[in-house]
Design a protein around this motif. Structure first.
Motif, PDB file in Angstrom:
ATOM      1  N   ASP A   1     -12.920  -0.667   7.334  1.00 25.24           N
ATOM      2  CA  ASP A   1     -12.522  -1.237   6.052  1.00 25.24           C
ATOM      3  C   ASP A   1     -13.728  -1.929   5.418  1.00 25.24           C
TER       4      ASP A   1
ATOM      5  N   GLN B   1      -6.483  -5.429   2.468  1.00 24.33           N
ATOM      6  CA  GLN B   1      -6.907  -5.275   1.082  1.00 24.33           C
ATOM      7  C   GLN B   1      -7.151  -6.599   0.344  1.00 24.33           C
TER       8      GLN B   1
ATOM      9  N   HIS C   1      -2.947   4.498  -5.741  1.00 29.24           N
ATOM     10  CA  HIS C   1      -3.787   3.991  -4.653  1.00 29.24           C
ATOM     11  C   HIS C   1      -3.197   2.665  -4.170  1.00 29.24           C
TER      12      HIS C   1
ATOM     13  N   ARG D   1       1.687   0.462   9.438  1.00 30.10           N
ATOM     14  CA  ARG D   1       2.556   0.985   8.385  1.00 30.10           C
ATOM     15  C   ARG D   1       3.773   1.624   9.033  1.00 30.10           C
TER      16      ARG D   1
ATOM     17  N   ARG E   1     -12.027  -2.392  -8.051  1.00 33.15           N
ATOM     18  CA  ARG E   1     -10.831  -3.232  -8.195  1.00 33.15           C
ATOM     19  C   ARG E   1     -10.791  -3.903  -9.567  1.00 33.15           C
TER      20      ARG E   1
ATOM     21  N   SER F   1      -3.177  -3.053   5.327  1.00 30.42           N
ATOM     22  CA  SER F   1      -4.639  -3.042   5.329  1.00 30.42           C
ATOM     23  C   SER F   1      -5.057  -4.451   4.926  1.00 30.42           C
TER      24      SER F   1
ATOM     25  N   GLY G   1     -10.536   6.445   1.480  1.00 29.00           N
ATOM     26  CA  GLY G   1     -10.184   6.290   0.073  1.00 29.00           C
ATOM     27  C   GLY G   1     -10.465   4.881  -0.359  1.00 29.00           C
ATOM     28  N   GLY G   2     -10.791   4.724  -1.635  1.00 26.51           N
ATOM     29  CA  GLY G   2     -11.044   3.385  -2.132  1.00 26.51           C
ATOM     30  C   GLY G   2     -11.061   3.379  -3.633  1.00 26.51           C
ATOM     31  N   SER G   3     -11.472   2.239  -4.158  1.00 30.06           N
ATOM     32  CA  SER G   3     -11.468   2.117  -5.611  1.00 30.06           C
ATOM     33  C   SER G   3     -12.323   0.934  -6.041  1.00 30.06           C
TER      34      SER G   3
ATOM     35  N   ILE H   1     -13.754   0.651   0.020  1.00 28.33           N
ATOM     36  CA  ILE H   1     -13.239   1.895   0.573  1.00 28.33           C
ATOM     37  C   ILE H   1     -12.768   1.617   1.992  1.00 28.33           C
ATOM     38  N   ALA H   2     -11.858   2.408   2.480  1.00 28.28           N
ATOM     39  CA  ALA H   2     -11.492   2.325   3.895  1.00 28.28           C
ATOM     40  C   ALA H   2     -11.403   3.732   4.448  1.00 28.28           C
TER      41      ALA H   2
ATOM     42  N   LYS I   1     -10.037  -8.791   1.825  1.00 28.55           N
ATOM     43  CA  LYS I   1     -11.427  -8.382   1.595  1.00 28.55           C
ATOM     44  C   LYS I   1     -11.813  -8.638   0.151  1.00 28.55           C
TER      45      LYS I   1
ATOM     46  N   GLN J   1      -8.802   1.300  10.747  1.00 29.86           N
ATOM     47  CA  GLN J   1      -9.622   1.631   9.576  1.00 29.86           C
ATOM     48  C   GLN J   1     -11.027   1.052   9.739  1.00 29.86           C
TER      49      GLN J   1
ATOM     50  N   GLU K   1       0.854  -1.188   0.000  1.00 26.25           N
ATOM     51  CA  GLU K   1       0.000   0.000   0.000  1.00 26.25           C
ATOM     52  C   GLU K   1       0.884   1.229   0.000  1.00 26.25           C
TER      53      GLU K   1
HETATM   54  N1  ASP Z   1      -6.872  -0.670   1.368  1.00 21.99           N
HETATM   55  C1  ASP Z   1      -7.021   0.703   0.988  1.00 21.99           C
HETATM   56  C2  ASP Z   1      -6.271   1.608   1.958  1.00 21.99           C
HETATM   57  O1  ASP Z   1      -5.898   1.178   3.024  1.00 21.99           O
HETATM   58  C3  ASP Z   1      -8.438   1.155   0.980  1.00 21.99           C
HETATM   59  C4  ASP Z   1      -9.245   0.548  -0.099  1.00 21.99           C
HETATM   60  O2  ASP Z   1      -8.838   0.607  -1.262  1.00 21.99           O
HETATM   61  O3  ASP Z   1     -10.309   0.034   0.225  1.00 21.99           O
HETATM   62  O4  ASP Z   1      -6.073   2.764   1.681  1.00 21.99           O
END
Ligand code: ASP
Length: 580
Positions: A235, A197, A444, A219, A485, A195, A481-483, A527-528, A200, A233, A173
């Motif tokens: 998450d 990521q 991201h 981190r 995938r 995370s 923030g998120g996206s 998103i998280a 999930k 988070q 990340e």
């Molecule tokens: N895992 C991402 C972050 O920690 C968040 C996400 O894309 O859902 O920023």
């Protein structure tokens, strides 16, 4: 029995009841021959009264109690003579008939009061005492409520709370991993999740459809006021969704939290593309509690013979409304501000639109009166305004001007912590050039999908590829923030290639995910939210440390438990680790 009631509970309707209370001695005082003690617990404070006419020995015993002693008393609820309207129990007091000291206490190293005399380091060393203080505890009560309301909202929207492992393998990340040596697999290491990521996403492949977790992430980054090595988070991940579905659902979550906790009702959140945000505010997390959007001035100010502007890629400024009265000294201070090494600008140019309609700039000798007036027009300026302008390379000067905009707004008191301005920033670039490593990084993370129409640009113009990625910004802070995938093996492999992974490396690190994508991965996204940051915003605090029960200091240390610390040689040997 230790208590019949808490220390925040008794009111005038309890008169004459015999009660048992337990708690900490907040303070004691003698008045008119009697001794009064405030006893405190999480719920409040109740006044105890010891009357020599009832029992002088008991009163003397009470007088001897020190601050923070833990006591238990039995007594009768009576009406107070002088009431305290600030306390929920302020109408009554307890006429004590028996007193037990449950535990004596050393004098605390700082006073357990709302305003304490304890410095930061001392309070952190004795955090368990600091947490007795109302403001600190209240922050954690607020955090608790935010967590409960989050769970309520997400549960009502069919999200399943699933725990994911903490001992994993690196999730890239963008930060350094914390690693944990494995004793049973000598020489090998787990990484702590930056995370959850990939997990999930795998839950989406498993058909869980909607997942959330309020989860610790780790981190290893340099620390700042809004960063801790371990943070929390909210998450989330959803299957069969597009960006719009996610934005609306989580706008709903934030709206819910503000409504129930702050009583603030937002309409739909404004949105802005990344490009717009950079152009108008020089930041991908603009603070839009106030205006002062950037105005680009190449057409107006270049070519007049002022070399700084003529040689710059971008000349850009903003209108500091009504700041024409700024003195020379204030302007010099702003110039010094942007010249600080942290900002690194070469200088600052101003145009003052005086109340009498005259225009005065710091570069008058290069511009005619007519040009100055065009300059003012470009900003839509009014008499009384101050136009602040900087020049340089586009990306740099925008960032520098962003710092200045925030500084001026702070000086003008425009960054009120009780005003909230949420904003979605969308259409982030997929990739970001990194000078240090000389290659592109995922802006991201590597699992973010490019916009379909931009995929053809990946080979030739990677920097222009936009991602289906979005951030939620509140008051200039990125809170989430998120996206959407990638859910296709081929595209994910292509992405890894563009990030500089060989097929073997990609397979080695992410083979499990690439393989999962071949077993029917649904389209998904998520998103998280930075839960600590969100809580700090709700609490009106700058630092996330104040909403964390046991935070670390700026050097990443927990000074209370003294961690990190050395470990015994035997432990090292067992792990097969030698310290150089
Ligand atoms: N895992 C991402 C972050 O920690 C968040 C996400 O894309 O859902 O920023």
């Amino acid at each position: 029995m230790h208590r019949t009631h808490t220390c925040g509970e008794l009111t005038i309707s309890d008169l004459d009841k015999t009660v048992v209370l337990s708690g900490w001695v907040q303070k004691s005082r003698d008045l008119g021959g009697m001794t009064f003690i405030d006893v405190r617990d999480r719920y409040g404070v109740t006044q105890l009264v010891f009357d020599p006419a009832d029992d002088e020995t008991l009163r003397l015993q009470a007088r001897a109690l020190g601050r923070e002693y833990v006591i238990k008393v039995t007594g009768r609820v009576i009406e107070r003579e002088s009431k305290n309207t600030k306390l929920s129990t302020g109408d009554i007091e307890i006429k004590v008939s028996s007193l037990d000291v449950l535990n004596a206490a050393k004098l605390p190293p700082f006073t357990i009061e709302d305003d304490t005399d304890g410095g930061d380091e001392l309070r952190m060393k004795y955090r368990y005492l600091d947490l007795r203080r109302n403001p600190v505890r209240n922050n954690l009560v607020l955090r608790h409520r935010l967590a409960q309301e989050t769970r309520k909202y997400l549960d009502a929207h069919h999200f399943l709370e699933v725990e994911t492992p903490v001992l994993i393998k690196s999730t890239p990340e963008g930060a350094r991993d914390f690693v944990v040596p494995s004793r049973m697999n000598s020489g090998e290491f787990y990484a702590l999740p930056q995370s959850p990521q990939t997990f999930k996403q795998l839950l989406m492949v498993s058909g869980f459809d909607r997942y959330f977790q309020i989860v610790k992430c780790f981190r290893d980054e340099d620390l700042r006021a809004d960063r801790q090595p371990e943070f929390t988070q909210i998450d989330c991940e959803m299957a069969f969704v597009e960006q719009e579905d996610i934005i609306l659902l989580f706008e709903g979550l934030i709206t819910h939290l503000f409504k129930v906790i702050k009583g603030v009702d937002f309409g739909a959140f404004p949105r802005m593309s990344y490009d717009q945000a950079m152009r108008l505010y020089g930041s991908d997390k603009p603070d839009i509690r106030f205006g002062m959007a950037f105005v680009e001035l190449n057409d107006v100010l270049k070519g007049a013979g002022f070399p700084v502007f003529d040689n710059a890629e971008l000349v850009v400024g903003f209108n500091a409304k009504a700041c024409a009265p700024y003195t020379r000294k204030q302007l010099d201070a702003l110039t010094d501000y942007v010249r600080r090494p942290q900002i690194g600008a070469s200088g600052l140019v101003y145009l003052r639109y005086n109340e009498d309609g005259s225009l005065k700039s710091s570069v008058d000798k290069f511009y005619s009166a007519e040009q100055l007036s065009q300059w003012a027009q470009a900003f839509n300026a009014q008499p009384g305004d101050l136009l602040l302008v900087m020049a340089g390379d586009t990306d740099k000067v925008r960032k520098q001007l962003n710092e200045l905009r925030l500084e001026v707004a702070s000086q003008l008191g425009l960054r009120d912590k009780n005003t909230y301005a949420p904003l979605w920033v969308t259409d982030f670039p997929l990739l970001e050039w990194d000078d240090e490593s000389g290659r592109y990084h995922a802006m991201h993370h590597p699992f973010t999908s490019p916009k379909t129409e931009d995929i053809p640009l990946l080979d030739e113009q990677p920097a222009r590829v936009r991602a289906n990625a979005y951030d939620l910004v509140i008051n200039g802070t990125e809170v989430g923030g998120g996206s959407i995938r990638i859910h296709d093996r081929e595209l994910q492999s292509l992405m890894f290639k563009h990030l500089g992974f060989t097929p073997e490396e990609a397979q080695k690190q992410f083979g499990f995910l690439l393989e999962a994508f071949t077993y029917g991965a649904p389209p998904h996204g998520g998103i998280a939210f930075g839960f600590d940051r969100l809580a700090a915003i709700f609490a009106g605090l700058e630092s996330i440390r104040d909403v964390i029960a046991f935070p670390k200091n700026n050097a990443g240390r927990d000074v209370m438990i003294d961690s990190p610390s050395l470990i015994a040689d035997e432990q090292l040997a067992e792990l097969g680790i030698a310290i150089r």
